[in-house]
Design a protein around this motif. Sequence first.
Motif, PDB file in Angstrom:
ATOM      1  N   PRO A 191      -5.624  -2.865  -8.520  1.00 25.16           N
ATOM      2  CA  PRO A 191      -5.037  -2.119  -7.408  1.00 25.16           C
ATOM      3  C   PRO A 191      -4.471  -0.773  -7.852  1.00 25.16           C
ATOM      4  O   PRO A 191      -4.269   0.114  -7.029  1.00 25.16           O
ATOM      5  CB  PRO A 191      -3.926  -3.047  -6.899  1.00 25.16           C
ATOM      6  CG  PRO A 191      -3.619  -3.968  -8.025  1.00 25.16           C
ATOM      7  CD  PRO A 191      -4.901  -4.100  -8.804  1.00 25.16           C
ATOM      8  N   LEU A 192      -4.259  -0.595  -9.158  1.00 28.97           N
ATOM      9  CA  LEU A 192      -3.740   0.671  -9.665  1.00 28.97           C
ATOM     10  C   LEU A 192      -4.822   1.750  -9.704  1.00 28.97           C
ATOM     11  O   LEU A 192      -4.525   2.931  -9.792  1.00 28.97           O
ATOM     12  CB  LEU A 192      -3.144   0.470 -11.059  1.00 28.97           C
ATOM     13  CG  LEU A 192      -1.971  -0.518 -11.108  1.00 28.97           C
ATOM     14  CD1 LEU A 192      -1.597  -0.853 -12.535  1.00 28.97           C
ATOM     15  CD2 LEU A 192      -0.784   0.025 -10.334  1.00 28.97           C
ATOM     16  N   HIS A 193      -6.078   1.344  -9.659  1.00 31.66           N
ATOM     17  CA  HIS A 193      -7.199   2.288  -9.609  1.00 31.66           C
ATOM     18  C   HIS A 193      -7.468   2.560  -8.139  1.00 31.66           C
ATOM     19  O   HIS A 193      -7.953   1.702  -7.415  1.00 31.66           O
ATOM     20  CB  HIS A 193      -8.429   1.685 -10.304  1.00 31.66           C
ATOM     21  CG  HIS A 193      -9.562   2.637 -10.433  1.00 31.66           C
ATOM     22  ND1 HIS A 193      -9.502   3.768 -11.209  1.00 31.66           N
ATOM     23  CD2 HIS A 193     -10.789   2.633  -9.870  1.00 31.66           C
ATOM     24  CE1 HIS A 193     -10.646   4.406 -11.133  1.00 31.66           C
ATOM     25  NE2 HIS A 193     -11.449   3.744 -10.318  1.00 31.66           N
ATOM     26  N   THR A 194      -7.147   3.778  -7.687  1.00 32.46           N
ATOM     27  CA  THR A 194      -7.041   4.054  -6.255  1.00 32.46           C
ATOM     28  C   THR A 194      -8.351   4.402  -5.559  1.00 32.46           C
ATOM     29  O   THR A 194      -8.338   4.869  -4.431  1.00 32.46           O
ATOM     30  CB  THR A 194      -6.009   5.173  -6.011  1.00 32.46           C
ATOM     31  OG1 THR A 194      -6.413   6.324  -6.763  1.00 32.46           O
ATOM     32  CG2 THR A 194      -4.623   4.733  -6.421  1.00 32.46           C
ATOM     33  N   VAL A 195      -9.488   4.154  -6.187  1.00 30.29           N
ATOM     34  CA  VAL A 195     -10.764   4.326  -5.512  1.00 30.29           C
ATOM     35  C   VAL A 195     -10.851   3.290  -4.390  1.00 30.29           C
ATOM     36  O   VAL A 195     -10.371   2.166  -4.545  1.00 30.29           O
ATOM     37  CB  VAL A 195     -11.924   4.137  -6.523  1.00 30.29           C
ATOM     38  CG1 VAL A 195     -13.273   4.091  -5.837  1.00 30.29           C
ATOM     39  CG2 VAL A 195     -11.888   5.237  -7.565  1.00 30.29           C
TER      40      VAL A 195
ATOM     41  N   GLN B 280      -3.967  -8.401  -5.256  1.00 34.06           N
ATOM     42  CA  GLN B 280      -4.515  -7.122  -4.811  1.00 34.06           C
ATOM     43  C   GLN B 280      -5.665  -6.626  -5.706  1.00 34.06           C
ATOM     44  O   GLN B 280      -6.282  -5.616  -5.397  1.00 34.06           O
ATOM     45  CB  GLN B 280      -3.410  -6.069  -4.728  1.00 34.06           C
ATOM     46  CG  GLN B 280      -2.435  -6.379  -3.603  1.00 34.06           C
ATOM     47  CD  GLN B 280      -1.298  -5.390  -3.560  1.00 34.06           C
ATOM     48  OE1 GLN B 280      -0.905  -4.816  -4.564  1.00 34.06           O
ATOM     49  NE2 GLN B 280      -0.751  -5.191  -2.381  1.00 34.06           N
ATOM     50  N   ASN B 281      -5.951  -7.340  -6.790  1.00 35.11           N
ATOM     51  CA  ASN B 281      -7.108  -6.989  -7.607  1.00 35.11           C
ATOM     52  C   ASN B 281      -8.356  -7.388  -6.818  1.00 35.11           C
ATOM     53  O   ASN B 281      -8.432  -8.483  -6.281  1.00 35.11           O
ATOM     54  CB  ASN B 281      -7.059  -7.701  -8.955  1.00 35.11           C
ATOM     55  CG  ASN B 281      -8.103  -7.185  -9.913  1.00 35.11           C
ATOM     56  OD1 ASN B 281      -9.303  -7.243  -9.638  1.00 35.11           O
ATOM     57  ND2 ASN B 281      -7.649  -6.668 -11.041  1.00 35.11           N
ATOM     58  N   LYS B 282      -9.320  -6.510  -6.749  1.00 34.57           N
ATOM     59  CA  LYS B 282     -10.505  -6.722  -5.905  1.00 34.57           C
ATOM     60  C   LYS B 282     -11.652  -7.423  -6.631  1.00 34.57           C
ATOM     61  O   LYS B 282     -12.729  -7.610  -6.053  1.00 34.57           O
ATOM     62  CB  LYS B 282     -10.998  -5.377  -5.351  1.00 34.57           C
ATOM     63  CG  LYS B 282      -9.996  -4.672  -4.473  1.00 34.57           C
ATOM     64  CD  LYS B 282      -9.569  -5.532  -3.312  1.00 34.57           C
ATOM     65  CE  LYS B 282      -8.595  -4.798  -2.403  1.00 34.57           C
ATOM     66  NZ  LYS B 282      -7.835  -5.690  -1.560  1.00 34.57           N
TER      67      LYS B 282
END
Length: 163
Positions: free
Chosen positions: A142-146, A40-42
């Motif tokens: 994914p923890l950074h919700t931007v 889920q890391n972009k």
Amino acid sequence: MQNRISSFPPLIDIQSEILILGSIPGVKSLEMQQYYAHPQNKFWKIIFELFGEDFTEDYTKRMETLKKHHIALWDVIDSCERKGSLDSEIRNEEANQIAELLEEYPNVKVIFCNGGKSYKNLQKALGKDYKLPIILLPSTSPLHTVSYEKKLEDWVRILEFLE
């Protein structure tokens, strides 16, 4: 507190012009021994979209894509204690030798920080008036919700520094 964890060696070569710094690998990355391995890391999605490359899960091809576009990767933290993957859980950290790396690879002309923790730690390590531009980008975690779209919009700045 958990056992001490360590970052990976830098992915860099003499042709690298851009250095992207994270804080330290998360649990999934450590388990897989790959930068930005959490599905889920972009990070990888952004990199491939920026350069119009076909996305791949193949880590070797991911590394080749970075090299092709003169991008290096590393982390600002060499080792620390941490429960889970949250930067806020990092304790007793030791810094990587970023200044020495940059001296060894003089073609690097800009540093991008993947998130606030790497940015703050790098400014502490190099000082606020370092000779190269240091640019904060939103974390690809994914923890950074931007939203993905907002992250991509900010990460496009990388292209300004490539010829």
